[in-house]
Design a protein around this motif. Structure first.
Motif, short mmCIF file in Angstrom:
data_model
loop_
_atom_site.label_atom_id
_atom_site.label_comp_id
_atom_site.label_asym_id
_atom_site.label_seq_id
_atom_site.Cartn_x
_atom_site.Cartn_y
_atom_site.Cartn_z
N PRO A 241 -131.68 -63.84 98.74
CA PRO A 241 -133.06 -64.76 97.27
C PRO A 241 -133.21 -62.63 96.97
O PRO A 241 -132.98 -62.03 95.49
CB PRO A 241 -133.73 -64.44 98.12
N VAL A 242 -133.29 -60.72 97.89
CA VAL A 242 -133.75 -60.29 97.51
C VAL A 242 -132.57 -59.67 96.77
O VAL A 242 -132.52 -59.23 95.90
CB VAL A 242 -134.34 -59.35 98.90
N LEU A 243 -131.25 -59.67 97.33
CA LEU A 243 -130.38 -59.44 96.85
C LEU A 243 -129.96 -59.91 95.15
O LEU A 243 -129.34 -58.51 94.91
CB LEU A 243 -129.33 -59.46 97.36
N ALA A 244 -129.82 -61.03 95.16
CA ALA A 244 -130.10 -61.66 93.77
C ALA A 244 -130.87 -61.61 93.30
O ALA A 244 -130.69 -61.47 92.16
CB ALA A 244 -130.44 -63.26 94.20
N LEU A 245 -132.22 -60.95 93.56
CA LEU A 245 -133.14 -60.58 92.27
C LEU A 245 -132.58 -59.39 91.68
O LEU A 245 -133.07 -59.11 90.35
CB LEU A 245 -134.79 -60.84 93.09
N ALA A 246 -132.63 -58.32 92.83
CA ALA A 246 -131.56 -56.89 92.71
C ALA A 246 -130.84 -56.97 91.55
O ALA A 246 -131.11 -56.66 90.67
CB ALA A 246 -131.32 -56.41 94.25
N VAL A 247 -129.97 -57.79 91.81
CA VAL A 247 -128.26 -58.53 91.13
C VAL A 247 -128.74 -58.58 89.28
O VAL A 247 -128.72 -57.71 88.24
CB VAL A 247 -127.65 -59.14 91.49
N VAL A 248 -129.77 -59.64 89.65
CA VAL A 248 -130.28 -60.09 88.58
C VAL A 248 -131.39 -58.55 87.31
O VAL A 248 -130.46 -58.71 86.07
CB VAL A 248 -131.03 -60.80 88.53
N ALA A 249 -131.30 -57.48 88.25
CA ALA A 249 -133.00 -57.02 87.61
C ALA A 249 -131.53 -55.93 87.56
O ALA A 249 -131.57 -55.74 85.61
CB ALA A 249 -133.29 -56.61 87.98
N LEU A 250 -130.47 -55.74 88.19
CA LEU A 250 -129.90 -54.52 87.79
C LEU A 250 -128.74 -54.48 86.35
O LEU A 250 -128.52 -53.72 85.61
CB LEU A 250 -128.89 -53.60 88.82
N GLY A 251 -128.35 -56.31 86.62
CA GLY A 251 -127.47 -56.88 85.64
C GLY A 251 -128.08 -57.05 84.37
O GLY A 251 -127.61 -55.61 82.84
N VAL A 252 -129.46 -57.10 83.95
CA VAL A 252 -129.91 -57.68 82.57
C VAL A 252 -130.54 -56.48 82.10
O VAL A 252 -130.92 -55.74 80.82
CB VAL A 252 -131.18 -58.14 82.90
N MET A 253 -130.78 -54.40 83.20
CA MET A 253 -130.85 -53.38 82.28
C MET A 253 -130.24 -53.21 82.54
O MET A 253 -129.96 -52.20 81.26
CB MET A 253 -131.38 -52.62 84.02
N GLY A 254 -128.71 -53.38 82.85
CA GLY A 254 -127.17 -52.86 82.55
C GLY A 254 -126.99 -53.22 81.42
O GLY A 254 -126.64 -52.97 80.31
N ALA A 255 -127.37 -54.07 81.25
CA ALA A 255 -126.72 -55.09 79.61
C ALA A 255 -127.30 -54.97 78.99
O ALA A 255 -127.05 -54.46 77.90
CB ALA A 255 -126.91 -56.43 80.04
N ARG A 256 -128.92 -54.31 78.49
CA ARG A 256 -129.71 -54.60 77.80
C ARG A 256 -129.73 -52.87 77.12
O ARG A 256 -129.49 -52.24 76.22
CB ARG A 256 -130.98 -54.87 78.45
N SER A 257 -129.40 -52.27 78.53
CA SER A 257 -129.45 -50.68 78.39
C SER A 257 -130.14 -49.79 77.25
O SER A 257 -130.28 -48.50 77.06
CB SER A 257 -127.90 -50.21 77.27
N THR A 258 -131.15 -50.31 77.94
CA THR A 258 -132.84 -49.87 76.73
C THR A 258 -133.78 -51.00 77.26
O THR A 258 -133.78 -52.06 77.47
CB THR A 258 -132.53 -49.65 75.19
N PHE A 259 -134.94 -50.29 76.56
CA PHE A 259 -136.80 -50.67 76.84
C PHE A 259 -136.90 -51.55 75.84
O PHE A 259 -137.82 -51.62 75.30
CB PHE A 259 -137.37 -49.73 78.17
N GLN A 260 -136.32 -51.24 74.83
CA GLN A 260 -136.38 -50.77 73.93
C GLN A 260 -136.36 -52.66 72.98
O GLN A 260 -136.21 -53.09 74.20
CB GLN A 260 -135.79 -50.60 72.14
#
Length: 655
Positions: free
Chosen positions: A178-197
């Motif tokens: 579950p920890v790895l899954a959360l990390a994957v989702v977090a990094l994936g969403v951040m990489g896909a959005r590529s911005t905090f805007q």
């Protein structure tokens, strides 16, 4: 590689394929940029293209891999279920890699034709596999072979690599999953959005140049096409690109800019206006819409010496020297010539769902006045949704390739221009004999890649034979032959003709709207048309009102184009141009350009040198451009670009 596999554990296949894809996409971008290096103005361009390109690629890969990565973190990798899952996972990886590679392989050909990466045009052409495959088979065999080779190599080598990548994977302990899954989702969403805007990464965020091609090189082609598909699905309106303005203010501004504010007669149909015809009587109307015939191919407009017949006809009729197309595709030219509709960043109304019936066309207007209305085309009329749009909006008869008997030559896009004009002459002769006035839209196709035409018809301008310049020369010969025959016909004395292009062949340049690549020929001919050279600035949306005036038709319509049979002061002359997501409003002294998410830009345009120079733009000029950019979309969505019914018309006239 084994060290990387040991360190990354179960995520090794994702990381391996991501690194491979990043390398391939970056290499493709580098080679494309080297190829188009003449667009580069300095080292900053290289830095932006390559660095921001990696950002786009990472976002693309995150969108592609976030779901399988999440499943990889949670699913077993051993046993029957694990083997089944890894088989599906490998298919996902290889298919994704193939899409990325194939789109990059297709990019050079698309850039050569459109000076942009594959975009919504790429998707729209996929709807017509017969015509497109025929075109590719005839004119792009090498490109097809390269695509096939790239596909085979990607699938074979990718499958082998995926087998190595998933072999002997070590899954983490169940409590770490579950920890790895959360990390994957977090990094994936951040990489896909590529911005905090507020808004995620999009092409506007990495756009840095006034040259559209440089901005497109920053993208990868898979991202470009998917982004286009997303926009097409939502049919974004101009407000989302350029800003807001109330409809009442839009209408007021557009009416004032027309120079004939008092002629608008309806609130329900805000642009409805009445133009009294110049000619007293009733004549036939024929629009000869020329495929991709930009002014740069017309000798009489200072272009290449490819059109001796058209050049001669320009001395015999009403020749407009400063007419500009509204867009870069045939459907945009058809839209302008048959509906007078202003261009929008959306698809042309020929293809939009809400305009398939009840939308204004001059065919509908003339059909109500007793005209026979028809469309004549050498290809398949279903292409670009033409047939559906025409039949739903006033065109009574469609004459296309299946109606041609023993055509002289048939290429990828249908019968040759000579065959087309032969059919047109037969139709006009028959209709004239019936005594019924007629309107006919005749659309050529020979001047379209892969530029096929009958052998031996012309002295080639260049080698090899099947080039655009040779196709223009052939098309001009066919046009000359048609008018030689038409002048001897019975219908000549009762018909007004216009020869006009749908658009230029290829819009390119290092500015947001390359004005010179929208310059097209427009020539009105007929027995009563006196020779003249007209240097007024005009658009192809001005041609329909002018033609209706010349044939004596009553013209109460929503078109805002000018009737050029009447005087038009310089301050009211204008042209509107849609170039991908950019909108240009050109007047005698200024080009105002609207771009998504940016402030309006102003340019001085030298009509002699055809050069643009940056200048200031006033609030009034910006407002006028914005009003015209928003007008079409507003009227389309609200169903207010139409002819009034009989009761509405009578009420408007009474008012």
């Amino acid at each position: 590689m084994q060290t990387l596999k040991r360190v990354t554990g179960v995520m090794f296949p994702v990381i391996l394929f991501s690194l491979l894809a990043l390398c391939l996409l970056s290499l493709s971008r580098l080679l494309l940029t080297i190829w188009q290096a003449d667009h580069i103005t300095g080292w900053q361009d290289w830095l932006m293209i390559l660095a921001q390109g990696v950002r786009i690629d990472i976002s693309t890969l995150c969108w592609l891999l976030i779901l399988p990565s999440l499943l990889l973190a949670l699913m077993p990798v051993t046993g029957v279920l694990g083997r089944c899952w890894l088989f599906v996972f490998r298919i996902w990886l290889v298919a994704g890699l193939w899409v990325l590679v194939y789109m990059e392989l297709a990019t050079p050909t698309f850039i050569t034709e459109y000076n942009l990466r594959p975009n919504r045009l790429f998707i729209e052409y996929l709807v017509y596999p017969k015509e497109v495959f025929s075109m590719l088979w005839v004119g792009y065999k090498a490109e097809l072979a390269l695509g096939l080779l790239g596909t085979l190599l990607t699938l074979v080598l990718g499958w082998k690599l995926s087998g190595y990548a998933v072999r002997d994977l070590t899954a983490p302990k169940w409590y770490w999953r579950p920890v790895l899954a959360l990390a994957v989702v977090a990094l994936g969403v951040m990489g896909a959005r590529s911005t905090f805007q507020h808004r995620p990464l999009n092409p506007a965020m990495v756009a840095f140049s006034t040259d559209p091609l440089l901005n497109d090189l920053t993208l990868n082609s898979a991202y470009s096409v998917i982004f286009a598909a997303k926009n097409m699905a939502s049919e974004k309106n101009a407000e989302e690109f350029y800003g807001q303005m109330p409809l009442e203010e839009i209408i007021q501004t557009v009416r004032q800019a027309s120079g004939r504010e008092a002629e608008f007669i309806s609130d329900e149909i805000p642009t409805l206006n009445t133009i009294s015809p110049t000619f007293s009587g009733k004549k036939n109307l024929v629009i000869l819409l020329q495929e991709s015939l930009g002014a740069r191919f017309v000798g009489g407009l200072g272009g290449l010496p490819l059109t001796p017949n058209l050049d001669q006809l320009m001395q015999e009729g009403w020749n407009f020297t400063q007419v500009y197309a509204t867009g870069t595709r045939s459907v945009r030219g058809i839209e302008a010539m048959t509906t007078g509709f202003t261009p929008t960043p959306s698809r042309a109304v020929v293809k939009l769902s809400k305009s398939q019936t009840g939308f204004y066309t001059i065919a509908d207007l003339l059909a109500r006045q007793g005209y026979h209305t028809q469309f004549i085309y050498g290809g398949e009329s279903h292409f670009d949704n033409m047939k559906s749009f025409f039949l739903g909006n006033g065109f009574e008869v469609i004459v296309d390739l299946p109606d041609f008997v023993n055509p002289k030559f048939v290429g990828s896009w249908g019968a040759s221009d000579q065959d087309l004009y032969t059919m047109a002459d037969l139709q006009f002769t028959k209709l004239h004999q019936s005594g019924q006035p007629f309107f006919s839209l005749v659309f050529t196709s020979s001047n379209h890649s892969p530029y096929e035409f009958p052998d031996g018809e012309i002295e080639l301008y260049e080698q090899p034979e099947h080039t655009r310049n040779n196709a223009v020369k052939y098309s001009d010969k066919a046009l000359g032959e048609f008018f030689a025959k038409a002048k001897q016909s019975d219908y000549w004395k009762d018909t007004v003709f216009i020869v006009i292009a749908d658009h230029d062949a290829r819009a390119e340049g290092n500015v947001p709207v390359p004005v010179d690549r929208f310059h097209i020929p427009a020539l009105i001919l007929g027995s009563d048309i006196q020779p003249r050279q007209d240097d007024r600035l005009a658009s192809n949306i001005d041609m329909a009102p002018t033609l209706l005036s010349l044939i004596g038709a009553d013209n109460t319509s929503p078109m805002i184009g000018h009737d050029l049979t009447k005087p038009l002061a310089p301050e009211f002359q204008r042209a509107m141009m849609q170039f991908d997501k950019n909108f240009g409003y050109l007047t005698r002294d200024k080009l105002v350009v609207l771009q998504p998410g940016k402030a309006p830009m102003g340019y001085q345009y030298d009509f002699d040198s055809r050069q643009l120079s940056v200048t200031e733009v006033s609030e009034l000029e910006s407002k006028r451009a914005l009003a015209h950019a928003l007008l079409g979309g507003k009227l389309y969505r609200e169903g207010r670009y139409k002819l009034p019914d009989a009761s509405e018309h009578q009420l408007a006239n009474a008012d």
